[in-house]
Design a protein around this motif. Sequence first.
Motif, PDB file in Angstrom:
ATOM      1  N   TYR A 100      13.357  -9.018   1.137  1.00  0.00           N
ATOM      2  CA  TYR A 100      13.477  -7.737   0.427  1.00  0.00           C
ATOM      3  C   TYR A 100      13.003  -7.829  -1.018  1.00  0.00           C
ATOM      4  O   TYR A 100      12.791  -6.825  -1.669  1.00  0.00           O
ATOM      5  CB  TYR A 100      14.929  -7.258   0.457  1.00  0.00           C
ATOM      6  CG  TYR A 100      15.301  -6.613   1.768  1.00  0.00           C
ATOM      7  CD1 TYR A 100      15.254  -5.236   1.924  1.00  0.00           C
ATOM      8  CD2 TYR A 100      15.683  -7.387   2.856  1.00  0.00           C
ATOM      9  CE1 TYR A 100      15.579  -4.641   3.130  1.00  0.00           C
ATOM     10  CE2 TYR A 100      16.005  -6.808   4.068  1.00  0.00           C
ATOM     11  CZ  TYR A 100      15.956  -5.428   4.192  1.00  0.00           C
ATOM     12  OH  TYR A 100      16.265  -4.851   5.387  1.00  0.00           O
ATOM     13  N   ASP A 101      12.906  -9.051  -1.513  1.00  0.00           N
ATOM     14  CA  ASP A 101      12.547  -9.218  -2.921  1.00  0.00           C
ATOM     15  C   ASP A 101      11.163  -9.816  -3.112  1.00  0.00           C
ATOM     16  O   ASP A 101      10.800 -10.214  -4.212  1.00  0.00           O
ATOM     17  CB  ASP A 101      13.581 -10.136  -3.615  1.00  0.00           C
ATOM     18  CG  ASP A 101      14.947  -9.473  -3.692  1.00  0.00           C
ATOM     19  OD1 ASP A 101      14.994  -8.226  -3.626  1.00  0.00           O
ATOM     20  OD2 ASP A 101      15.947 -10.191  -3.808  1.00  0.00           O
ATOM     21  N   LEU A 102      10.382  -9.892  -2.062  1.00  0.00           N
ATOM     22  CA  LEU A 102       9.073 -10.550  -2.181  1.00  0.00           C
ATOM     23  C   LEU A 102       8.084  -9.751  -3.026  1.00  0.00           C
ATOM     24  O   LEU A 102       7.210 -10.331  -3.674  1.00  0.00           O
ATOM     25  CB  LEU A 102       8.467 -10.801  -0.800  1.00  0.00           C
ATOM     26  CG  LEU A 102       9.016 -11.992  -0.031  1.00  0.00           C
ATOM     27  CD1 LEU A 102       8.294 -12.131   1.286  1.00  0.00           C
ATOM     28  CD2 LEU A 102       8.891 -13.274  -0.852  1.00  0.00           C
ATOM     29  N   GLY A 103       8.208  -8.426  -3.009  1.00  0.00           N
ATOM     30  CA  GLY A 103       7.316  -7.592  -3.831  1.00  0.00           C
ATOM     31  C   GLY A 103       5.866  -7.963  -3.660  1.00  0.00           C
ATOM     32  O   GLY A 103       5.370  -8.096  -2.542  1.00  0.00           O
ATOM     33  N   VAL A 104       5.189  -8.186  -4.796  1.00  0.00           N
ATOM     34  CA  VAL A 104       3.746  -8.471  -4.748  1.00  0.00           C
ATOM     35  C   VAL A 104       3.418  -9.762  -3.996  1.00  0.00           C
ATOM     36  O   VAL A 104       2.293  -9.957  -3.566  1.00  0.00           O
ATOM     37  CB  VAL A 104       3.129  -8.578  -6.161  1.00  0.00           C
ATOM     38  CG1 VAL A 104       3.176  -7.245  -6.870  1.00  0.00           C
ATOM     39  CG2 VAL A 104       3.816  -9.659  -6.984  1.00  0.00           C
ATOM     40  N   SER A 113       5.535  -1.824   2.410  1.00  0.00           N
ATOM     41  CA  SER A 113       4.709  -2.317   1.314  1.00  0.00           C
ATOM     42  C   SER A 113       3.256  -2.491   1.751  1.00  0.00           C
ATOM     43  O   SER A 113       2.457  -3.092   1.044  1.00  0.00           O
ATOM     44  CB  SER A 113       5.281  -3.615   0.745  1.00  0.00           C
ATOM     45  OG  SER A 113       5.392  -4.571   1.759  1.00  0.00           O
ATOM     46  N   GLN A 114       2.938  -1.935   2.921  1.00  0.00           N
ATOM     47  CA  GLN A 114       1.556  -1.840   3.385  1.00  0.00           C
ATOM     48  C   GLN A 114       0.798  -3.160   3.420  1.00  0.00           C
ATOM     49  O   GLN A 114      -0.250  -3.311   2.776  1.00  0.00           O
ATOM     50  CB  GLN A 114       0.784  -0.848   2.520  1.00  0.00           C
ATOM     51  CG  GLN A 114       1.546   0.439   2.335  1.00  0.00           C
ATOM     52  CD  GLN A 114       0.639   1.609   2.031  1.00  0.00           C
ATOM     53  OE1 GLN A 114      -0.467   1.422   1.532  1.00  0.00           O
ATOM     54  NE2 GLN A 114       1.102   2.791   2.324  1.00  0.00           N
ATOM     55  N   PRO A 115       1.326  -4.126   4.171  1.00  0.00           N
ATOM     56  CA  PRO A 115       0.581  -5.381   4.328  1.00  0.00           C
ATOM     57  C   PRO A 115      -0.693  -5.143   5.129  1.00  0.00           C
ATOM     58  O   PRO A 115      -0.850  -4.074   5.738  1.00  0.00           O
ATOM     59  CB  PRO A 115       1.551  -6.262   5.114  1.00  0.00           C
ATOM     60  CG  PRO A 115       2.435  -5.312   5.850  1.00  0.00           C
ATOM     61  CD  PRO A 115       2.544  -4.092   4.985  1.00  0.00           C
ATOM     62  N   THR A 116      -1.582  -6.129   5.133  1.00  0.00           N
ATOM     63  CA  THR A 116      -2.798  -6.027   5.944  1.00  0.00           C
ATOM     64  C   THR A 116      -2.406  -5.966   7.420  1.00  0.00           C
ATOM     65  O   THR A 116      -1.281  -6.314   7.785  1.00  0.00           O
ATOM     66  CB  THR A 116      -3.683  -7.275   5.762  1.00  0.00           C
ATOM     67  OG1 THR A 116      -2.926  -8.419   6.186  1.00  0.00           O
ATOM     68  CG2 THR A 116      -4.106  -7.451   4.312  1.00  0.00           C
ATOM     69  N   ASP A 117      -3.347  -5.556   8.255  1.00  0.00           N
ATOM     70  CA  ASP A 117      -3.062  -5.440   9.686  1.00  0.00           C
ATOM     71  C   ASP A 117      -2.601  -6.773  10.276  1.00  0.00           C
ATOM     72  O   ASP A 117      -1.688  -6.817  11.090  1.00  0.00           O
ATOM     73  CB  ASP A 117      -4.304  -4.950  10.444  1.00  0.00           C
ATOM     74  CG  ASP A 117      -4.522  -3.455  10.230  1.00  0.00           C
ATOM     75  OD1 ASP A 117      -3.704  -2.832   9.511  1.00  0.00           O
ATOM     76  OD2 ASP A 117      -5.505  -2.912  10.766  1.00  0.00           O
TER      77      ASP A 117
END
Length: 369
Positions: free
Chosen positions: A217-221, A248-252
């Motif tokens: 939950y805290d990984l952010g960027v 957080s919209q990671p890559t596919d």
Amino acid sequence: MLHPFRIFSAILIIAHPLLLKMSLQTICRLQVTREDADTLGHRVCDPDADSLATSGQNFLKQLNQCKPFTPDQLKVIQDLLSSGNTPFGPPSTWSSSTLDKLSGLLPMLPQNILQNIPEVRLKKKNQIRRGKRQVSKSVRKLRYCPPDKAVTEEVLQDKLMPIYYTPEELGACLKGQFLLDHLPLVTSHAYTDRQMFELKLNLDREFPDGYPEWVLYDLGVLLEIMSEEEIKKWNITSPETLRYLLDSQPTDDLASSIIQRYVDHGNPLNATALDAIGPRYICLLNVDQLRRINEQAIKMAKPLQVSKCSQTTVNTLYPKAKRAFSDRHNEFPAYYDLIKPYLSKHPTLVGKKEQSAVGFYITFWGERC
Ligand SMILES: *[C@@H]1O[C@H](CO)[C@@H](O)[C@H](O)[C@H]1NC(C)=O
Ligand SMILES: *[C@@H]1O[C@H](CO)[C@@H](O)[C@H](O)[C@H]1NC(C)=O
């Protein structure tokens, strides 16, 4: 009028060889309008240097979100910004609100640009006054944090903080319990890839067997530099964690791994999970995952919008959707609206008569009469 952002994306599709490699699925997504504006946003990150030089200044704000850049792209961005020929004006006029807007790009700017920003000059001066700056003579690996570089809470509050640290300094100065205690704040800043890598190494040292769920939950960027290997160590035990990570919209590729970890843990692909996956990632589900989706989930979830997915996806979900909504079969046109997202846009699928709205209506009325 078309939004310039979309024209730019359209040009990129034609112009950029990298995009030729994109799957049909992604190209299909680019044809849709508002709902997928976020996806379009990511295409801005793929420009070649030439397109950037001609249209770049309009997109610097969006570019903010993109990384990593190729050296060519970086050079063009730096030249554009230092030329002052952008909506932000010359660096010497940048206010702290400009810095906010550009925060994702700041760590990538060279010293000669940074020197011209009044706020940065001020901060630097204070820092030099605090302790004589140690010129790090190409120190590869810092074993100790230089005293004047100690990271305190106050330092972390400064959004410009990443630009005062080399990756090595960051690695040596931001670690251990202090890093864990301040993780949300740490990961809210924008870093260069090398800086992020150092921070990740320090996190890995704390959790050699994989990050516990609260850390996710805290990984952010930092999420963007996580590898699939890393994600395989995670325990994703709830749809909330799934939603949080996908939001957080990671890559596919990363999203696929995240969804797989959620399923591996024995969690159901029920309505809550499907809503978390959403239109952006629904097409990534593999056959095994699709089989786990039942009619009840389809009924309760937001419409899945699978029309643009592969034939397999449509072929698997369409019959389920039909059954899920069968009790509303006689409601017209509500039934059509419910089933429409599950109809394929490709010919040869699902039977020709159901392809188009008109065809569907005919079928519908045919069955009804
Ligand atoms: C994940 O769960 C397994 C089984 O409960 C446990 O052994 C493992 O340590 C957990 N991993 C993490 C990273 O929490
Ligand atoms: C889906 O499953 C999760 C985990 O078991 C549960 O917490 C959630 O309430 C379920 N959602 C629905 C709509 O049943």
